[in-house]
Design a protein around this motif. Structure first.
Motif, PDB file in Angstrom:
ATOM      1  N   ASN A  51       3.737 -17.711  38.047  1.00 47.37           N
ATOM      2  CA  ASN A  51       4.165 -17.573  36.543  1.00 47.37           C
ATOM      3  C   ASN A  51       3.369 -18.569  35.687  1.00 47.37           C
ATOM      4  O   ASN A  51       3.549 -19.026  34.551  1.00 47.37           O
TER       5      ASN A  51
ATOM      6  N   HIS B 169       5.677 -18.340  30.621  1.00 44.04           N
ATOM      7  CA  HIS B 169       5.591 -17.352  31.149  1.00 44.04           C
ATOM      8  C   HIS B 169       6.846 -17.374  32.183  1.00 44.04           C
ATOM      9  O   HIS B 169       6.915 -18.391  33.092  1.00 44.04           O
ATOM     10  N   THR B 170       7.522 -16.246  32.475  1.00 44.44           N
ATOM     11  CA  THR B 170       8.655 -16.439  33.671  1.00 44.44           C
ATOM     12  C   THR B 170       8.150 -15.290  34.770  1.00 44.44           C
ATOM     13  O   THR B 170       9.260 -14.932  35.484  1.00 44.44           O
TER      14      THR B 170
ATOM     15  N   GLY C 263       2.861 -11.481  30.715  1.00 42.14           N
ATOM     16  CA  GLY C 263       3.744 -11.778  31.734  1.00 42.14           C
ATOM     17  C   GLY C 263       4.234 -10.269  32.406  1.00 42.14           C
ATOM     18  O   GLY C 263       4.324  -9.168  31.705  1.00 42.14           O
TER      19      GLY C 263
ATOM     20  N   ASP D 231       9.086 -11.257  32.569  1.00 43.81           N
ATOM     21  CA  ASP D 231       8.955 -11.763  31.240  1.00 43.81           C
ATOM     22  C   ASP D 231       8.509 -10.860  30.355  1.00 43.81           C
ATOM     23  O   ASP D 231       9.110 -11.023  29.068  1.00 43.81           O
TER      24      ASP D 231
ATOM     25  N   ASP E 125       7.930 -10.143  22.568  1.00 40.91           N
ATOM     26  CA  ASP E 125       8.574  -9.118  23.872  1.00 40.91           C
ATOM     27  C   ASP E 125       8.323  -7.846  23.455  1.00 40.91           C
ATOM     28  O   ASP E 125       8.697  -7.084  22.655  1.00 40.91           O
TER      29      ASP E 125
END
Length: 467
Positions: free
Chosen positions: A305, A325-326, A346, A350, A368
């Motif tokens: 990540n 980032h996840t 991501g 993410d 998003d």
């Protein structure tokens, strides 16, 4: 005497004896009765008094306002004043004076600095009372919703960490299918089998040099091979990785390779050594790798990540470590329009596209997208970019930067859109997915400068095989 007074008629001879004239009886006319008025008044057009000869001050008629009656129509006057002179004027006195400059003037905002007409006109300060200059709204560009060509690509793997499609500056498309690499000419539609790695190996990444003559291939066994596309001959083989090399990036004569072994190796085709330096900063597989356009900085993304930024002098530690980032960071793209602007995407957890200023490490924006971000690519002809997505919508999205207004959403793949490459003229992209198809989309505008563009030969509808 009496006969002399008779009236003589001028008649033909012989008719006087036969004609008799009777007298006409007299008619008495009675005049209408005369109506008399008590007084006679004469009216003129209008009467204009002369104030200088009038003594109005004797009657208290000068310079004295009329008394305000109880219950007068003050509310109506305020409403009327607001309708005529704007809402600001309704709060004051109903009879307060109004500046003549505010009557019949357009109320506008300050002109936008980006407007081509800003600053033109009378030379006066354009305040809120300036005349508004409106320009016609440009119609949005129509982006076709369907691909104009589809190629069958058997054995195209559905693996998020691989990079199996690339388009050269000489208009050749390289695709890794299983253990083999195929070249497809966009000008002639000719298919050439470049190599076969054998049953014990597999193609994990392909990447053209910027000149388009040589192709780098990352293998499942951790090797990096260099092939001459014109002669279909391997000219170099680099080792050094312990496991598969899933991502490659060229910088003039330097080739960078990322691997599942968490390392990034720098290969120089001018020296006999397998690699000249090693970047170790990721804690998991390296799946994204891109050099900046000036070859000064290398951005790498990993399954840990992290998004790291390196330069040639910082071989021990990255100059930037971006951890917002996840999920895994595979999608990386440097802007060709703004120095130091980096975009990254991501994975499933993410789903965001983030923009970075690599000069100070600050995140500029985050969007998003609603789906796993698999690839990013900037348009070189306009300030736009395209993203491809996986779970859960498998779509392709075109964005306007920096507003990030969505220009188009394209669908057609039934699997994750894991692979993306752009044509040499910058107008067409090709996408690949685990549904074993390559789809060509004409999404970007033409170049603003009139430069000759090589015929792509891909604008005929149809579905063909790449091997």
């Amino acid at each position: 005497m009496e006969s002399s007074k008779k009236t003589r008629l001028n008649l033909p001879a012989g008719m006087e004896t036969n004609l008799r004239l009777d007298p006409v009886p007299a008619i008495n006319f009675t005049p209408p009765p005369k109506i008399t008025s008590p007084s006679k008044t004469t009216y003129s057009d209008r009467f204009i008094p002369c104030r200088s000869s009038s003594r109005l001050q004797n009657f208290n008629l000068v310079d004295k306002p009329s008394p305000k009656k109880e219950g007068s129509n003050e509310a109506y006057l305020r409403l009327l004043r607001a309708e005529m002179f704007g809402p600001e004027s309704g709060t004051g006195s109903p009879c307060s004076p109004v500046s003549p400059s505010k009557i019949f003037r357009y109320k506008t905002e300050h002109p936008s600095p980006a407007s081509p007409l800003a600053g033109l006109g009378s030379g006066q300060d354009h305040g809120s009372n300036g005349l508004e200059v409106s320009t016609p709204t440009k119609a949005p560009r129509k982006i076709p919703k369907t691909p104009h060509k589809v190629l069958d690509a058997p054995s195209l793997q559905d693996d998020f960490y691989l990079n199996l499609v690339d388009w050269s500056s000489q208009n050749l498309l390289a695709v890794g299918l299983g253990t083999s690499v195929y070249l497809w000419s966009a000008s002639t539609s000719k298919v050439t089998k470049l190599c076969d790695l054998g049953s014990r190996d597999g193609v994990c990444a392909v990447q053209w040099t910027r000149e388009g003559s040589y192709l780098a291939i990352g293998t499942g066994r951790g090797e990096v091979q260099i092939w001459d596309s014109t002669k279909c001959k391997k000219i170099r083989n680099f080792s050094g990785h312990q496991t598969r090399a899933g991502v490659l990036a060229w910088s003039s004569c330097i080739l960078s390779s990322g691997s599942r072994d968490k390392n990034i190796l720098q290969h120089d085709i001018r020296v006999p050594a397998d690699f000249i330096s090693q970047f170790a900063g990721h804690r998991s597989e390296v799946c994204g790798l891109k050099w900046s356009h000036d070859d000064r900085e290398l951005a790498s993304g990993g399954n840990d990540n992290q998004l790291l930024v390196w330069n040639q002098r910082s071989t021990q530690q990255p100059i930037l470590r971006l951890t917002e980032h996840t999920a895994a960071v595979k999608a990386i793209a440097w802007s060709p329009h703004q120095h130091g602007l980096l975009a990254s995407g991501g994975g499933t957890a993410d789903r965001c596209i983030r923009f970075w200023n690599t000069a100070n490490g600050k995140m500029l924006n985050s969007v998003d997208t609603g789906s796993q971000v698999c690839n990013l690519a900037w348009c070189k002809n306009a300030n736009e970019l395209v993203s491809t997505h996986g779970y859960s919508q498998n779509q392709i999205m075109v964005w306007k930067y920096p507003s990030m207004a969505k220009l188009a959403t394209l669908t057609g793949h039934s699997y994750r859109v894991l692979y993306l490459a752009a044509s040499p003229d910058g107008q067409t992209i090709v996408t690949g997915a685990g549904d074993e198809t390559l789809r060509f989309w004409n999404i970007f505008p033409t170049a603003k400068t009139s430069t000759p563009v090589r015929d792509t030969g891909i604008f005929s509808m149809g579905r063909t095989h790449i091997r």
